[in-house]
Design a protein around this motif. Structure first.
Motif, mmCIF file in Angstrom:
data_model
loop_
_atom_site.group_PDB
_atom_site.id
_atom_site.type_symbol
_atom_site.label_atom_id
_atom_site.label_comp_id
_atom_site.label_asym_id
_atom_site.label_seq_id
_atom_site.Cartn_x
_atom_site.Cartn_y
_atom_site.Cartn_z
ATOM 1 N N ASP A 138 0.836 -1.198 0.000
ATOM 2 C CA ASP A 138 0.000 0.000 0.000
ATOM 3 C C ASP A 138 0.875 1.255 0.000
ATOM 4 O O ASP A 138 1.622 1.492 0.952
ATOM 5 N N PRO A 139 0.808 2.081 -1.045
ATOM 6 C CA PRO A 139 1.672 3.264 -1.098
ATOM 7 C C PRO A 139 1.374 4.283 0.001
ATOM 8 O O PRO A 139 2.273 5.005 0.432
ATOM 9 N N MET A 140 0.154 4.342 0.476
ATOM 10 C CA MET A 140 -0.162 5.300 1.546
ATOM 11 C C MET A 140 0.549 4.929 2.847
ATOM 12 O O MET A 140 0.947 5.803 3.604
ATOM 13 N N VAL A 178 11.341 13.385 11.592
ATOM 14 C CA VAL A 178 12.380 13.143 12.601
ATOM 15 C C VAL A 178 13.695 13.788 12.174
ATOM 16 O O VAL A 178 14.362 14.456 12.971
ATOM 17 N N VAL A 179 14.068 13.609 10.909
ATOM 18 C CA VAL A 179 15.308 14.199 10.408
ATOM 19 C C VAL A 179 15.237 15.726 10.492
ATOM 20 O O VAL A 179 16.191 16.379 10.921
ATOM 21 N N PHE A 180 14.115 16.304 10.111
ATOM 22 C CA PHE A 180 13.960 17.749 10.181
ATOM 23 C C PHE A 180 14.093 18.245 11.622
ATOM 24 O O PHE A 180 14.783 19.236 11.878
ATOM 25 N N CYS A 181 13.455 17.560 12.563
ATOM 26 C CA CYS A 181 13.517 17.985 13.967
ATOM 27 C C CYS A 181 14.933 17.892 14.525
ATOM 28 O O CYS A 181 15.361 18.774 15.280
ATOM 29 N N TYR A 185 5.338 6.221 6.497
ATOM 30 C CA TYR A 185 6.645 5.924 7.081
ATOM 31 C C TYR A 185 7.700 6.920 6.605
ATOM 32 O O TYR A 185 8.494 7.429 7.397
ATOM 33 N N VAL A 186 7.725 7.206 5.327
ATOM 34 C CA VAL A 186 8.687 8.159 4.778
ATOM 35 C C VAL A 186 8.461 9.545 5.384
ATOM 36 O O VAL A 186 9.407 10.243 5.746
ATOM 37 N N GLY A 187 7.197 9.941 5.524
ATOM 38 C CA GLY A 187 6.888 11.235 6.122
ATOM 39 C C GLY A 187 7.317 11.325 7.572
ATOM 40 O O GLY A 187 7.844 12.353 8.009
ATOM 41 N N SER A 188 7.133 10.266 8.323
ATOM 42 C CA SER A 188 7.528 10.306 9.730
ATOM 43 C C SER A 188 9.048 10.338 9.873
ATOM 44 O O SER A 188 9.579 11.049 10.735
#
Length: 54
Positions: free
Chosen positions: A17-19, A31-34, A24-27
């Motif tokens: 399921d791509p969603m 984390v990387v941004f924070c 997962y990619v968004g989370s």
């Protein structure tokens, strides 16, 4: 006789399921941004404290 769909679905890490994998990619991106933001914010505050002490 039923026709069977022989089209393979694209999977990422076994998740069809791509969603789900987009979540997962968004989370991971959040984390990387924070971590990066916190690192630069901390360095900025340390620089301000050093200027005030002199």
């Amino acid at each position: 006789m039923l026709a069977r769909n022989k089209v393979k679905q694209m999977t990422l890490l076994g998740i069809p399921d791509p969603m789900v994998w987009m979540a997962y990619v968004g989370s991971v991106a959040c984390v990387v941004f924070c971590v990066v933001y916190g690192h630069f914010k901390c360095k900025q505050e340390e620089a301000e404290e050093d200027e005030q002490q002199c």
